[in-house]
Design a protein around this motif. Structure first.
Motif, PDB file in Angstrom:
ATOM      1  N   SER A 153     -19.470   0.107  -2.896  1.00  9.32           N
ATOM      2  CA  SER A 153     -18.500  -0.951  -2.605  1.00  9.32           C
ATOM      3  C   SER A 153     -17.515  -1.101  -3.752  1.00  9.32           C
ATOM      4  O   SER A 153     -17.832  -0.805  -4.914  1.00  9.32           O
ATOM      5  N   GLY A 154     -16.341  -1.587  -3.409  1.00  5.15           N
ATOM      6  CA  GLY A 154     -15.335  -1.870  -4.421  1.00  5.15           C
ATOM      7  C   GLY A 154     -15.779  -2.959  -5.380  1.00  5.15           C
ATOM      8  O   GLY A 154     -15.398  -2.953  -6.551  1.00  5.15           O
ATOM      9  N   ASP A 155     -16.595  -3.884  -4.883  1.00  2.00           N
ATOM     10  CA  ASP A 155     -17.102  -4.950  -5.754  1.00  2.00           C
ATOM     11  C   ASP A 155     -17.958  -4.371  -6.878  1.00  2.00           C
ATOM     12  O   ASP A 155     -17.856  -4.791  -8.031  1.00  2.00           O
ATOM     13  N   GLN A 156     -18.802  -3.395  -6.537  1.00  2.51           N
ATOM     14  CA  GLN A 156     -19.619  -2.749  -7.568  1.00  2.51           C
ATOM     15  C   GLN A 156     -18.739  -1.968  -8.535  1.00  2.51           C
ATOM     16  O   GLN A 156     -18.938  -2.032  -9.744  1.00  2.51           O
ATOM     17  N   ASP A 157     -17.768  -1.212  -7.978  1.00  2.00           N
ATOM     18  CA  ASP A 157     -16.849  -0.461  -8.838  1.00  2.00           C
ATOM     19  C   ASP A 157     -16.185  -1.399  -9.841  1.00  2.00           C
ATOM     20  O   ASP A 157     -16.084  -1.099 -11.031  1.00  2.00           O
ATOM     21  N   GLU A 158     -15.740  -2.539  -9.344  1.00  2.00           N
ATOM     22  CA  GLU A 158     -15.035  -3.492 -10.213  1.00  2.00           C
ATOM     23  C   GLU A 158     -15.961  -4.114 -11.248  1.00  2.00           C
ATOM     24  O   GLU A 158     -15.558  -4.362 -12.390  1.00  2.00           O
ATOM     25  N   GLN A 159     -17.195  -4.348 -10.864  1.00  2.00           N
ATOM     26  CA  GLN A 159     -18.180  -4.873 -11.811  1.00  2.00           C
ATOM     27  C   GLN A 159     -18.349  -3.890 -12.978  1.00  2.00           C
ATOM     28  O   GLN A 159     -18.422  -4.294 -14.135  1.00  2.00           O
ATOM     29  N   PHE A 160     -18.385  -2.602 -12.668  1.00  2.00           N
ATOM     30  CA  PHE A 160     -18.524  -1.586 -13.717  1.00  2.00           C
ATOM     31  C   PHE A 160     -17.262  -1.529 -14.588  1.00  2.00           C
ATOM     32  O   PHE A 160     -17.352  -1.388 -15.811  1.00  2.00           O
ATOM     33  N   ALA A 161     -16.096  -1.660 -13.962  1.00  2.00           N
ATOM     34  CA  ALA A 161     -14.842  -1.657 -14.719  1.00  2.00           C
ATOM     35  C   ALA A 161     -14.819  -2.842 -15.689  1.00  2.00           C
ATOM     36  O   ALA A 161     -14.363  -2.719 -16.837  1.00  2.00           O
ATOM     37  N   GLN A 162     -15.337  -3.983 -15.256  1.00  2.00           N
ATOM     38  CA  GLN A 162     -15.373  -5.164 -16.117  1.00  2.00           C
ATOM     39  C   GLN A 162     -16.283  -4.929 -17.333  1.00  2.00           C
ATOM     40  O   GLN A 162     -16.066  -5.503 -18.396  1.00  2.00           O
ATOM     41  N   ALA A 163     -17.304  -4.084 -17.180  1.00  2.00           N
ATOM     42  CA  ALA A 163     -18.158  -3.741 -18.319  1.00  2.00           C
ATOM     43  C   ALA A 163     -17.343  -3.004 -19.375  1.00  2.00           C
ATOM     44  O   ALA A 163     -17.558  -3.197 -20.587  1.00  2.00           O
TER      45      ALA A 163
ATOM     46  N   LYS B  90       0.814  -1.221   0.000  1.00  2.00           N
ATOM     47  CA  LYS B  90       0.000   0.000   0.000  1.00  2.00           C
ATOM     48  C   LYS B  90       0.846   1.268   0.000  1.00  2.00           C
ATOM     49  O   LYS B  90       0.348   2.354  -0.291  1.00  2.00           O
ATOM     50  N   ASP B  91       2.145   1.144   0.292  1.00  2.00           N
ATOM     51  CA  ASP B  91       3.028   2.306   0.340  1.00  2.00           C
ATOM     52  C   ASP B  91       3.610   2.675  -1.019  1.00  2.00           C
ATOM     53  O   ASP B  91       4.302   3.685  -1.135  1.00  2.00           O
ATOM     54  N   ILE B  92       3.345   1.881  -2.036  1.00  2.00           N
ATOM     55  CA  ILE B  92       3.881   2.183  -3.370  1.00  2.00           C
ATOM     56  C   ILE B  92       3.124   3.378  -3.933  1.00  2.00           C
ATOM     57  O   ILE B  92       1.886   3.370  -4.013  1.00  2.00           O
ATOM     58  N   PRO B  93       3.835   4.436  -4.314  1.00  2.00           N
ATOM     59  CA  PRO B  93       3.184   5.660  -4.798  1.00  2.00           C
ATOM     60  C   PRO B  93       2.256   5.406  -5.983  1.00  2.00           C
ATOM     61  O   PRO B  93       2.559   4.627  -6.875  1.00  2.00           O
ATOM     62  N   GLY B  94       1.111   6.063  -5.962  1.00  2.00           N
ATOM     63  CA  GLY B  94       0.165   6.018  -7.067  1.00  2.00           C
ATOM     64  C   GLY B  94      -0.789   4.852  -7.054  1.00  2.00           C
ATOM     65  O   GLY B  94      -1.670   4.770  -7.906  1.00  2.00           O
ATOM     66  N   THR B  95      -0.626   3.931  -6.109  1.00  2.00           N
ATOM     67  CA  THR B  95      -1.470   2.734  -6.089  1.00  2.00           C
ATOM     68  C   THR B  95      -2.626   2.900  -5.110  1.00  2.00           C
ATOM     69  O   THR B  95      -2.583   3.721  -4.200  1.00  2.00           O
ATOM     70  N   LEU B  96      -3.649   2.092  -5.331  1.00  2.00           N
ATOM     71  CA  LEU B  96      -4.777   2.044  -4.413  1.00  2.00           C
ATOM     72  C   LEU B  96      -5.317   0.619  -4.435  1.00  2.00           C
ATOM     73  O   LEU B  96      -5.841   0.147  -5.451  1.00  2.00           O
ATOM     74  N   PHE B  97      -5.143  -0.071  -3.329  1.00  2.00           N
ATOM     75  CA  PHE B  97      -5.524  -1.479  -3.225  1.00  2.00           C
ATOM     76  C   PHE B  97      -6.930  -1.621  -2.668  1.00  2.00           C
ATOM     77  O   PHE B  97      -7.132  -2.096  -1.556  1.00  2.00           O
ATOM     78  N   LEU B  98      -7.890  -1.192  -3.471  1.00  2.00           N
ATOM     79  CA  LEU B  98      -9.314  -1.358  -3.176  1.00  2.00           C
ATOM     80  C   LEU B  98      -9.972  -1.885  -4.442  1.00  2.00           C
ATOM     81  O   LEU B  98      -9.521  -1.574  -5.554  1.00  2.00           O
ATOM     82  N   GLY B  99     -11.027  -2.646  -4.295  1.00  2.00           N
ATOM     83  CA  GLY B  99     -11.730  -3.141  -5.468  1.00  2.00           C
ATOM     84  C   GLY B  99     -12.178  -1.997  -6.366  1.00  2.00           C
ATOM     85  O   GLY B  99     -12.516  -0.914  -5.891  1.00  2.00           O
ATOM     86  N   GLY B 100     -12.165  -2.256  -7.664  1.00  2.00           N
ATOM     87  CA  GLY B 100     -12.626  -1.238  -8.612  1.00  2.00           C
ATOM     88  C   GLY B 100     -11.708  -1.054  -9.797  1.00  2.00           C
ATOM     89  O   GLY B 100     -12.007  -0.283 -10.697  1.00  2.00           O
TER      90      GLY B 100
END
Length: 183
Positions: A166-176, A135-145
């Motif tokens: 929720s991150g699960d919903q965000d990720e579902q949209f990204a998969q679209a 999580k300390d790597i610059p520019g990253t975000l370890f959440l679903g989506g």
């Protein structure tokens, strides 16, 4: 012969110096114009000195982002969408009507994270238990989506979504968005 005054000698010396300087400058300029630039270094691709990569076009990135935003809107969610290239550079961002102010940057960081690790960010979030320093790597975000876009198994882009409950919903949209590119 007449004797020259000091003023005349200075003036004559200055003119002579200017003429010589102009001649030298002209010769240098002429040589610069006629000289050929050194040949470019040739790289032998057969020796694996170069690599070719694939990138999404702006049109493809825009279609993916719009399909992602459309999926979120159909579900009644207000999100932001970001599509980044293989190098993590943003190609397209769309902020949906009513999306929160934090969602714009979060979507970019999720897309960056997905393409960097070639994995959905929901899977990467699970890895934090074993490696919390990720999580300390610059520019990253370890959440679903975040979802990677792949070509022959290699990441060529990432789609990030933020703003749903929720991150699960965000990720579902990204998969679209990923699915739009498969059409």
């Amino acid at each position: 012969m007449k004797k020259m005054t000091t003023q005349a000698r200075v003036l004559t010396g200055g003119i002579t110096l200017a003429a010589v300087g102009a001649g030298v400058f002209g010769a240098v300029a002429a040589n610069a114009e006629t000289a050929q630039a050194p040949a470019a270094v040739k790289v032998d691709a057969a020796k694996k000195n170069t690599a070719e990569t694939s990138h999404l076009t702006i049109d493809a990135a825009t279609r993916a982002a719009q399909a992602t935003l459309d999926a979120a809107e159909q579900a009644g969610q207000h999100v932001s969408v970001a599509v980044v290239d293989r190098n993590g550079n943003t190609i397209v961002t769309l902020r949906g009507d009513g999306a929160g102010p934090q969602s714009y940057e979060s979507a970019q960081r999720k897309a960056y994270t997905a393409v960097s690790w070639n994995a959905p960010t929901s899977e990467l979030a699970k890895r934090l238990a074993q490696a919390p320093n990720l999580k300390d790597i610059p520019g990253t975000l370890f959440l679903g989506g975040g979802a990677p876009v792949q070509l022959k198994g290699a990441p060529i882009a990432g789609i990030g979504v933020a703003g749903a409950p929720s991150g699960d919903q965000d990720e579902q949209f990204a998969q679209a968005g990923v699915a739009e590119l498969a059409k």
